[in-house]
Structure formats: C-alpha cells, structure tokens
Scaffold this active site. Structure first.
Site, PDB file in Angstrom:
ATOM      1  N   LYS A   1       0.845  -1.199   0.000  1.00 51.58           N
ATOM      2  CA  LYS A   1       0.000   0.000   0.000  1.00 51.58           C
ATOM      3  C   LYS A   1       0.886   1.257   0.000  1.00 51.58           C
ATOM      4  O   LYS A   1       1.891   1.307   0.719  1.00 51.58           O
ATOM      5  CB  LYS A   1      -0.888  -0.035   1.242  1.00 51.58           C
ATOM      6  CG  LYS A   1      -2.021   0.985   1.265  1.00 51.58           C
ATOM      7  CD  LYS A   1      -2.880   0.738   2.522  1.00 51.58           C
ATOM      8  CE  LYS A   1      -4.061   1.688   2.605  1.00 51.58           C
ATOM      9  NZ  LYS A   1      -4.874   1.430   3.821  1.00 51.58           N
TER      10      LYS A   1
ATOM     11  N   LEU B   1      -7.157   8.331   3.025  1.00 48.74           N
ATOM     12  CA  LEU B   1      -7.044   6.952   3.535  1.00 48.74           C
ATOM     13  C   LEU B   1      -8.287   6.501   4.285  1.00 48.74           C
ATOM     14  O   LEU B   1      -8.266   5.461   4.923  1.00 48.74           O
ATOM     15  CB  LEU B   1      -5.821   6.801   4.468  1.00 48.74           C
ATOM     16  CG  LEU B   1      -4.451   6.938   3.830  1.00 48.74           C
ATOM     17  CD1 LEU B   1      -3.372   7.024   4.925  1.00 48.74           C
ATOM     18  CD2 LEU B   1      -4.165   5.743   2.927  1.00 48.74           C
TER      19      LEU B   1
ATOM     20  N   SER C   1      -9.604   1.052   2.854  1.00 45.64           N
ATOM     21  CA  SER C   1      -8.742   1.904   2.082  1.00 45.64           C
ATOM     22  C   SER C   1      -7.630   1.149   1.367  1.00 45.64           C
ATOM     23  O   SER C   1      -7.019   1.696   0.451  1.00 45.64           O
ATOM     24  CB  SER C   1      -8.131   2.971   2.997  1.00 45.64           C
ATOM     25  OG  SER C   1      -7.246   2.373   3.925  1.00 45.64           O
TER      26      SER C   1
ATOM     27  N   ILE D   1      -7.831   0.841  10.146  1.00 43.02           N
ATOM     28  CA  ILE D   1      -8.244   1.558  11.361  1.00 43.02           C
ATOM     29  C   ILE D   1      -9.759   1.478  11.537  1.00 43.02           C
ATOM     30  O   ILE D   1     -10.283   1.888  12.574  1.00 43.02           O
ATOM     31  CB  ILE D   1      -7.733   3.024  11.320  1.00 43.02           C
ATOM     32  CG1 ILE D   1      -7.690   3.658  12.719  1.00 43.02           C
ATOM     33  CG2 ILE D   1      -8.589   3.871  10.374  1.00 43.02           C
ATOM     34  CD1 ILE D   1      -6.959   4.987  12.795  1.00 43.02           C
ATOM     35  N   GLY D   2     -10.412   0.915  10.495  1.00 43.02           N
ATOM     36  CA  GLY D   2     -11.870   0.798  10.603  1.00 43.02           C
ATOM     37  C   GLY D   2     -12.400  -0.302   9.692  1.00 43.02           C
ATOM     38  O   GLY D   2     -13.613  -0.488   9.560  1.00 43.02           O
ATOM     39  N   GLY D   3     -11.456  -1.023   9.068  1.00 37.89           N
ATOM     40  CA  GLY D   3     -11.859  -2.088   8.148  1.00 37.89           C
ATOM     41  C   GLY D   3     -11.028  -2.114   6.880  1.00 37.89           C
ATOM     42  O   GLY D   3     -11.296  -2.876   5.947  1.00 37.89           O
ATOM     43  N   SER D   4      -9.993  -1.308   6.835  1.00 41.22           N
ATOM     44  CA  SER D   4      -9.275  -1.044   5.588  1.00 41.22           C
ATOM     45  C   SER D   4      -8.446  -2.194   5.038  1.00 41.22           C
ATOM     46  O   SER D   4      -8.003  -2.149   3.904  1.00 41.22           O
ATOM     47  CB  SER D   4      -8.390   0.194   5.752  1.00 41.22           C
ATOM     48  OG  SER D   4      -9.175   1.364   5.742  1.00 41.22           O
TER      49      SER D   4
END
EC number: 3.5.1.4
Lengths: 549, 549
Positions: free
Chosen positions: A134, A183, A209, A230-233
C-alpha cells in the site's frame, strides 16, 4: 487551458506511475478486455500474456512458492517476473497501482537466486515472495503521498520498519498500490492516480482503504500484500475482492515509517497487516516472519509478544453474528453465514448465535475518535494543495465532531473506548465464546461510491480484536440471492438500515461478487484467530484445498 | 469567623481521617517526640508503644512475614495490629495517612487466620501482608479525593483492579496515604490533610507524589505500599525516605479504578507500582503476585506479558550516570555513586560511564505532554472547589504550554516521544549497556517545598524504562559531604543548575537524609531490572542482609 496547481502536482503522481510501468508487458488496448466487461478475473488466462508456467506460478500461494524455490524448482526471478506481468495486466484493467518497482524487484530476485545457488539455502521464510505494498507505507527515497496531493513531493527518508523486516525475510517488493484520498474510504479513489476497480465486477469498488491491495490480491498480482486498517481497511478490500486479510491486535506489527497525515495520533490505533490472494496460511507465514524478528526491540511502542505457533482445535465455541442490531446484511451475506453455521454444526463444532453488544455505542465512540480535532488536520491537507474533497472523504469527515474536542473530552472518550473493550472482552468470556463469525460488510461488495457503512469491521477495531477475512467460496447468485417476498416486506429499523437495505435491489447490482466471512477472536488471540479461520475455511469448503500444484 | 465552602469541604477529609484513627493506640502529646526532633526513625523503639514482638514484626520484610505466617509462627492478626500501631505513631509524627482501615483490616486478618487454621495453607503469596495504599487508588464505597478538595465527596464504586488482585493474593489493606494537591509534586502537601513529613528529618519532605507511602515505608508503617508514578512519584519518595520503589514499564500493572482528574489521558502513561520498607525481594513478590493473575485478561489495555522469574547475573554491563548534563547532583549523591562504582568494580562487574542522551530534549517533550490542555482541566478542579493552588501545584502547572495544544501539536509531540524512546533504547543496545545507575534526584532529599527538579526520574518515564530505587546504605554526612574548595568554585551551566546547586549550602540542610540509588533497565526488562537491583544492593552492602530474623 491551464491546469490548477493541484492538478499539476497530481500529474506528478501519475507520471511516477506511468514511468514505472514496464512497457514490454503492456497489452495493446485492442487486446484488452472490453471496457464494458465487468468480470476480468479470468482475463490473465485468456490474454495469453503469461506463459503456462507463469500462470501456474501466479496461482500458487506464498507458502507454496517458497517451498518450490526451496526445492530449486522455481527461481525468484521467474516468480517475480510472472507476478510483474500479471500486475501490469492488472494495472491496465483495474488501475490498482501507484508505482511499479520492476527493476529493483528483478535485481533483488537475482540476488536471492545467487544466494540460493551459492549456499543451497533460502535467505528466509519469505525468500522470493513478491509482495505488493500500500502506497503510504514508506519506501526510502520514494514519494509517499498517502492519497493527498499535498504530499506529492514528500519523500520517505527510510524504508518502513515492516518493509525492512520483510526484506530480511527474503521478500521482494514489486509494486506499490492505490489508496483513497485521506485513507478513510472503504473505497479506493483519489485525485492523483484515480479510482481502482474490483476484478470480479468493475462496476464495484475493490473496497478500501487498502483497495489497491484488494485488487492486487483478487487479481493475483502478488501472493501477499500489505494493508493498513483503522476501521476495516484491510478486511473490507479482502472481502470485496475474494482475498484474505488479517487485522492483528494493535501494537503487534511494526508501524514505524508508515506515513499518515496525523502521525502520532493514538485515539484509535491503526494497524498494518497482511493480505493474501489464496490462503490463510500465507497470512500466518507473514506474521511469523515479522514477529520472529522481535520488532519491539527496535520499535519500543510495540508489545513484546512473540508469535506463537498454534494448531487449530475443534474444541472451540464459535458464535455467528447474523446482524449487528443496526444494519441488516444483504441476502447473499446471510446465505454465507447460513452455510458457515450448517457446515460447522455438521463438523461437530459448537456454534451459537451472537447477540451484538451495543455496537452503536461502539460506533459513536470510535467514529468521534477518528477525528478528535474535528478533522481539522485532514481538511488542512486539502487546503494546502487546493485539491477538491472526494465525496467519500467528506463522508468520513462527517463523522467528526463539528468542532475540535477539548483534550478533556477526548480523554473521556478514550476512557469510554477502553471500558467498551473491557466489557466486550468480559462478555465473550462470560458467554464462553472464542470466536465470532460475522459479515465483513452489509453487502458482498459495494457499488462504486456506495461504501458507507463501516461498523461490521470498525467494531473490531473498537474492541481491538484480531480478525481475519476469507472467501466463503460463494458468489452473489442471481437466483439464490433474489429478494424474497419476505425480504421485500422488511421494515428497516432506522435510516441507516434503510439506506443500506435499499442499495440491494437485487443480485444484479452485485453480479459476480465473492461473499466473504469475517472471524474475530479475543483481544491478543491473534494466533488462535488465524488457526480458527483456517479450520473454519477448511470445514466450509469441505477440506478442498485449492492448490494448483 | 465562617469558613469558606472549600474549607468546610476540606474539613470533611480531615474528619474521615480523624474518625478513622484507632484511638487506643494514640500516644499522649507529652510522650511524643518533641516537635523540634528532626529524626524520628528510632522513635517506635523508644516510644514503648509496641511490644518487643511487634517491634520485630514491623522490622520484617513482607517475604519474611509470609514465611513466618506459613510456618504458623505469626498470625495475620498479630502482624496487622503491629503495623497498625506503628502506623498510628507514624501518623502522629509524620501526618502520612488519609484514612485508617483498622476494623476492616483486623477482620480480614482474622479471616485469613481462620483459613490458615482450617486448611494449613496460606491463601496466596501475600497472605496477611499489610499494604498501605496511596489515596487515589479507589476503594469501594470510600471517598477518593486525589488531592483535590473538589473531589472530597467522590466515592469509588468499586475497588481498583490492583486492589482486587492483591486481596486475592492475601493482602490486608490497613491504611490509605497522603498525596499532594494535583498529584503532581515531588512533595506531599494538600489543602485537605495537609503536609507529610520525612521520618529521617522532619524539615525535609518525604517526596511525592506518593509521599504518604514514602513516609509509610521509611517509618515501616507497612512492609509494602502502593504508589503511582508519572514523573518520579514512586521513586522520589522511596529515595527520600530510605525505602524501596519500583516503576514498572507502562501497561503491565493494572490501572483500572485508579482515580485521576484526567482519566483517559494517554499522552504520558502513569504507572502503579510497589514500594517496600526493607527489600527489593518484596517488590518482586508484589509484581509476581499481581501479574501471575493475568490482569490483561480483564483490563484489556494491558500488555499480555507474564511475569518471569529471573535470577540475577553478574554477566552484565552497568553504566553510571554521574550527571544528566543539566543539573549537577549534590555531593552526597555523587559519593553514593562513587561507592557503587567501587564496589561493583571490586565485585568484577563491568562498569562504564553513561553519557546522558539529550535529557533536556526528553524533558521538553514530557513536561509539555503532562498538560497538553495547558493544565485547563487541573485548574478547573481548583476553581470548582475554590481551594487555593499550593506553590508546587503552580510549579507543575508552569510546565504546561500557556494555551491548550491543538490535537495536531499533541500528536507531533507523541510522535517525538516515541522517537526519543526508540533512540534511547537503540543507544543502550549500541553501547552494550544493560542497566544505568543514576541519582533519583539531585539531592539526597529535598527541603520542604523545594522539590523542583524532576528529570532524574522523569527521563525514565519518558523512555518508559523500568527502574528501581533502593538505599545505598549511606546517609548525608556532616564531614564527608562538606563542600570542598572545588565544589565552592563550581560554575553552574544554566539557571536550573544554579538553583539546584545553591540549595545545597552544606550537609546540615539535609541532616540524616538517606542517600538512594536508582537503577534503570531496558524497556520491558522489568524482571531483569529488579534482579539487577538486588544484585547491586547486595554488592554495595557487602552481602549483609539486614534481616532481624
């Protein structure tokens, strides 16, 4: 017509990408899949670009590749060239990359081959494994834009810690991959290199992301990749693209040198973790290769917790979370959960239903803590270059409190975050549940621009539970997933539920999308979670290992 | 004359204390040491309050006490009564307590004795050990003022996690101890229960913020105590009072239920840790008893790192830090460091000098991060009650940036904090140094109100290195510590150096003060640091164990 300054800056990012593409492997436009072809998963085979051996190589897992190189049956150079060719094709079809590293990767592979020839030994557990990376994970002397035009000239002064460890283990980095502006989309579009597409259906997003990674895994541009979450990326793009992803417990994998606008922010810890194209085993391979090097002895924020080797056990209790109490999953997702339950029960595993615990409270805390400054720093990043905000960037910023929180307000939320995590952990123990299988997203994948609902993944960031995503083996089916009469009568419980449910309309919108499952384990039980994921996948797929060897 | 509201509130705190003192053990004023008597260390013996057996009991270490109780030679009740009597005397002489828990403690001891009688077994590794507890560590249904008048009516709804674990292990809590206003002095005075004195010299402070604990350890009101430390608050009072203290690496010991105004603040992690009156072994006993219960499985912010049993090894490199490059230690402190070096060399240990690494930079970061909100929340606590700020409270608040930092500014400092810690850790490795022996403070102790310079301890909070403080066995000596002609010619390097150096004037100001040493180990090497402290103390004291058994 003159370009705005931000557009000229953005062009620099596109130039870096375009100049880096190995031209010898580009297919002429006329030989590419038609722009209207949605599903391009089988195009590598059809294209004729890759030899039979190259096709075989790119279908192998990292674990299998290392084994073959260890036996001297494949060279690292053959391997990386095969994946580079497939990645160039992937780029033409999916726009997943931000920069190719072909020359460096081939030179590195040749070195590895030389070492193997001289010593008969592999350099490490990832010898010769091509890994896509990434973009915001820093590469020495390369720009690192993190999805912002403002950072287009920002050059990393050294390789990220994780990259150094992977390189020590023998990895070869051959391509850097796309990410959304800020992001913070579960989608993958920015004003620099544009929008990445989903290889299973190009009207769908690959997720985000780590969307470039999602596409890379789905199209097999690399056997392993690196995402951040950080939330599902990590999990969302793995799910949308039919790949594998692992979100470790925070503070285990090395974070130093990963660039973000808000470096030093700790209200919610982002994590970095592996993504894979074909097996959970590869996620373990990655984790073990990294943690066996004791990264905490250089990066002292990390927990000094070695990676344990754990064998899967059937003596576990697995809960199924059918619904998070707020947003109803679409019919294909529920079908995959039903399959999981059936197969697990048939295999003699103890399966219970999981009643979600105040997920909306969890979301209220985490979503506010993403931007304790009211997204001021992120908006500043946009102002600096003058680039316009993408719609999903505005969407993410809308989570923020309209004004910056005071420090005291942020501390209170941090306290509540820890309390919620403790409560969730206690609940798992009191209910005797080891793992929770849940959707990774309300839909199998999202139509481009529609990835709005984060909380099937973000909730496990909130509780800091390790989790893996893997394909159920099912795809959205025009017949099986048609809306039933009962579905049509569903009365949404709230506006968000209504918005998400109304997106479904029918399987046709998600044609070809793979359906993933997410399995979350208890805080810190990373090794056990991967072992359980492996067991569950095997059971669901009736033990059929998909190896092409 | 009517009292201000804050004074009436403060009186409530004094009432709690006064009502809790077991009156039967109070000595009449006439039998107490004269108010002008500075050193009261030997007064328990002289007072005649304690029987011979009680005197013996109160001189034993926790480890020894448990052993005696395990052999049936002492009862828990005898033990707690002996310490309660000594503590009441300590209260009369030093004002170290905020609340006695005599009835509960005796009832608990009787339960333990009953258990032992019935089963022949101790309930756990801390069976019957009286432990004094710093006031802001929450006790169920008791007020917890954290040094602020504003919190005088605040009642804890449950016992702090740490207390529950210690109680499981058999501990008996018999007295809660004093702390300064705001918890941020290296001294111990507040507007509620007033000022605590140093048992070795009552014109000196016992240090702080765990100053009540310092006095408790020095006067042996308990064999073990519990302090907290964000800049030296365990180590400074241990040093000033001739006791022992341990600051573990952050996120190992359980913090839940410890009350602070800024709960949820994470810019600098405070820690909780043991203090002891007579041995390093007791610090280990405490740590093992706590961590063997795997607190991370309830308090999920903690690192899941079990407590290891480590045997001291002489195969280590120990560095001596003579000076932090900013403030020159007073002559007695330097004399103790010289003793350590001599003895260690004579014992064949590899000893080198430690060149401090940018301690001023470390201080600039940590001191700003103590109050990222410009101390707004803390000032609010004062305004709420109307109580005046104590001079050392203003002193601590003066570290704060005049206005609240933006979140982005705080994140940058957090990043710099981690960078500094990584750099310090790398330096220890590259220099091949395992442990650093340093002063715990520029002076042996501070004259009341003069504890201004934190950075001999705070630097190890900044680097998050575990450290122990123990007495060198030396005390300030009128002859040996007189200013030499060379001392008199010392030209301070900066204003702070000048301020601290000028405080010395001569040994007379610090008469009777014990001189401590501080030993810091590498990040996470808590067990090794305690083992090394034990070894170093033994070597410095020529293997003379001070047990009275």
């Amino acid at each position: 017509m003159s370009l705005d300054r931000w557009e000229r800056q953005a062009q620099k990012g596109r130039d870096i990408l375009n100049n880096s593409i190995p031209k010898q492997w580009l297919l002429p436009e006329s030989q590419l899949a038609l722009a209207t072809t949605k599903n391009v998963i089988d195009f590598p085979e059809q294209s004729g670009l890759l030899s039979e051996l190259e096709m075989l190589i790119t279908e192998l897992s990292a674990t299998e590749l290392v084994a073959e190189m260890g036996k001297g049956k494949l060279t690292a150079e053959e391997v990386v060239v095969a994946f580079l060719k497939r990645a160039v094709l992937g780029q033409q079809l999916l726009n997943f990359a931000t920069e190719f590293l072909a020359d460096e990767a081939i030179a590195r592979a040749q070195e590895l081959d030389k070492h193997y020839k001289q010593t008969g030994q592999l350099v490490g557990p990832l010898h010769g494994v091509p890994i896509s990376v990434k973009e915001h994970i820093g590469f020495k002397n390369k720009t690192c834009n993190t999805g912002y035009v403002a950072y287009i000239d920002k050059v990393a002064t050294e390789d990220a810690h994780l990259l150094r460890l992977l390189a020590n283990a023998g990895a070869v980095f051959h391509v850097r991959t796309n990410q959304p502006q800020s992001l913070m989309h579960l989608c993958c579009s920015n004003n620099i290199t544009g929008t990445t597409l989903n290889p299973h259906n190009r009207t769908l997003t690959p997720g985000g992301s780590s969307g470039g990674e999602g596409a890379s895994m789905g199209f097999k541009c690399a056997p392993l990749g690196i995402g951040t979450d950080i939330g599902g990326s990590i999990r969302c793009p793995a799910a949308f693209c039919g790949g594998y992803g692992f979100r470790p417990t925070a503070m285990r994998n090395p974070m130093a040198g990963i660039q973000v606008a808000c470096i030093g922010q700790e209200t919610i810890h982002g994590v970095v973790g592996p993504m894979a194209g074909s097996s959970i085993e590869d996620l373990e391979l990655f984790q073990k290769a990294v943690l066996d090097q004791e990264p905490w002895d250089d990066e002292t924020s990390l927990m000094p917790v070695p990676w344990k080797t754990v064998t899967p056990t059937r003596d576990v209790t697995i809960a199924i979370m059918w619904d998070d109490g707020y947003v109803r999953p679409h019919p294909p997702v529920t079908r995959a959960l039903r399959l999981a339950k059936e197969k697990l029960l048939a295999a003699g595993i103890k399966v219970v239903d999981w009643e979600p615990y105040e997920h909306q409270r969890g979301w209220d805390i985490i979503s506010t803590l993403y931007y304790p400054d009211g997204a001021a720093l992120q908006r500043q990043m946009l102002r600096e270059s003058g680039e316009p905000a993408r719609p999903l960037t505005e969407w993410a910023f809308s989570y923020a409190h309209p004004t910056p929180l005071t420090h005291a307000e942020a501390w209170t939320l941090q306290y509540e975050r820890d309390l919620y995590r403790d409560e969730y952990h206690a609940l798992l123990k009191s209910r005797g549940v080891d793992f929770i299988i849940s959707p990774a997203y309300p839909a199998a994948a999202a139509v481009m621009g529609e990835s709005h609902y984060w909380n099937y993944t973000a909730i496990w960031n909130m509780t800091d539970m390790p989790c893996a995503v893997f394909p159920s083996g099912l795809t959205v089916d025009p017949t099986l997933d048609a809306l039933t009469e009962q579905d049509k009568k569903y009365v949404p419980r709230n506006e968000v539920d209504e918005r998400e449910w109304n997106k479904y309309q029918g399987p046709w919108r998600y044609e070809g999308a793979p359906i993933a499952l997410q399995i979350a384990g208890r805080h810190f039980k990373d090794e056990e979670t991967l072992a359980a994921a492996k067991l569950v996948e095997e059971i669901i797929k009736d033990g059929k290992k998909s190896s092409k060897l």
